[in-house]
Enzyme design. Sequence first.
Site, short mmCIF file in Angstrom:
data_model
loop_
_atom_site.label_atom_id
_atom_site.label_comp_id
_atom_site.label_asym_id
_atom_site.label_seq_id
_atom_site.Cartn_x
_atom_site.Cartn_y
_atom_site.Cartn_z
N GLN A 158 -24.58 -14.48 3.90
CA GLN A 158 -24.03 -13.83 5.09
C GLN A 158 -23.27 -12.54 4.76
O GLN A 158 -23.13 -11.68 5.60
CB GLN A 158 -23.07 -14.78 5.80
N GLY A 159 -22.75 -12.47 3.54
CA GLY A 159 -21.90 -11.33 3.17
C GLY A 159 -22.66 -10.01 3.16
O GLY A 159 -23.87 -9.98 2.96
N CYS A 160 -21.93 -8.90 3.39
CA CYS A 160 -22.56 -7.58 3.41
C CYS A 160 -22.77 -7.03 2.01
O CYS A 160 -23.70 -6.27 1.75
CB CYS A 160 -21.69 -6.59 4.19
N VAL A 161 -21.87 -7.34 1.10
CA VAL A 161 -21.97 -6.76 -0.25
C VAL A 161 -21.92 -7.88 -1.28
O VAL A 161 -20.96 -8.64 -1.30
CB VAL A 161 -20.81 -5.78 -0.52
N ASN B 139 -26.49 -0.14 -0.34
CA ASN B 139 -26.57 -1.40 -1.07
C ASN B 139 -27.38 -2.43 -0.28
O ASN B 139 -28.22 -3.14 -0.85
CB ASN B 139 -25.14 -1.90 -1.31
#
Lengths: 170, 104
Positions: free
Chosen positions: B101-104, A43
């Site tokens: 900043q979030g990964c997903v 992703n």
Amino acid sequence: MIETEVAPALVPNFDDVTTGRKLAIICSKGNLDMAYPGLVLANAALGEGVETLMFFTFWGFDIITKSRMNDLKFTPLGNTATHMPQGIGGIPGITAVATAKMKKDIAAVGVPEVPEFLDQIVASGGHLWACRMSADMMHLERADLHEAVEGIISASDFIEMTDGAQLLFI
Amino acid sequence: MPITTVGDRQIHVDDEGFLTEYSEWDDELAKLLAAQIDIQLSAEHWKAIHFLRDDFKAQGQTPTLRRVTVVGGVPTKDLFQLFPGKPAKKMAYIAGLPKPQGCV
């Protein structure tokens, strides 16, 4: 005559995506905690404009198998990173408890369940491929797999289609 | 913090060029920023951009692609067409926000 030079605006460089970077991710594990790293990295790569192909093989087949994908499990057994006495991992019912806890933690950080994550990866342009040998061993067919899987192919086919790609084996 | 000039506007940015002052942003600036990365803003673009602005104000951080889809209601597929290549970062840039900043 006076010449004035205007400094160019400071603009982030978004163009490094056009270098044709390609990533192949081989998912060989079916534990809940081993399924997510591949999905998260796929992703992330897609979000950075990297062409991404995933190959599901052996236990990794569970990630794309309809009857299993909602029910991946986590066990603390043999995993010292849980920092719990190893004996606890063997107690009946602990796998279910640990799995429920991990699923809750994953949902709490806004990360979807496995089938929905696969949908998101495909909507982002990712490609999902299933391993021929695994399908034959487990007596599974195309219809048993997540709709977005593009096909069941041999390991050689996958190696051929990922020519020049960076590779992750999980 | 560097100051850069976009169109006729002087704005505060970080070392990469992302706007650092929430209040310096308006729709006109968004058009200028979008033009810098060859994007012409359509109604669809605006829906995503305005969601980013509102969500940042409410949450204190730039939403990830997933959040723009799930909460903002813009399908992931569309985001990749509207902001090709690196949609999350391009949206953040145009919306005058830091990179997510979030990964997903």
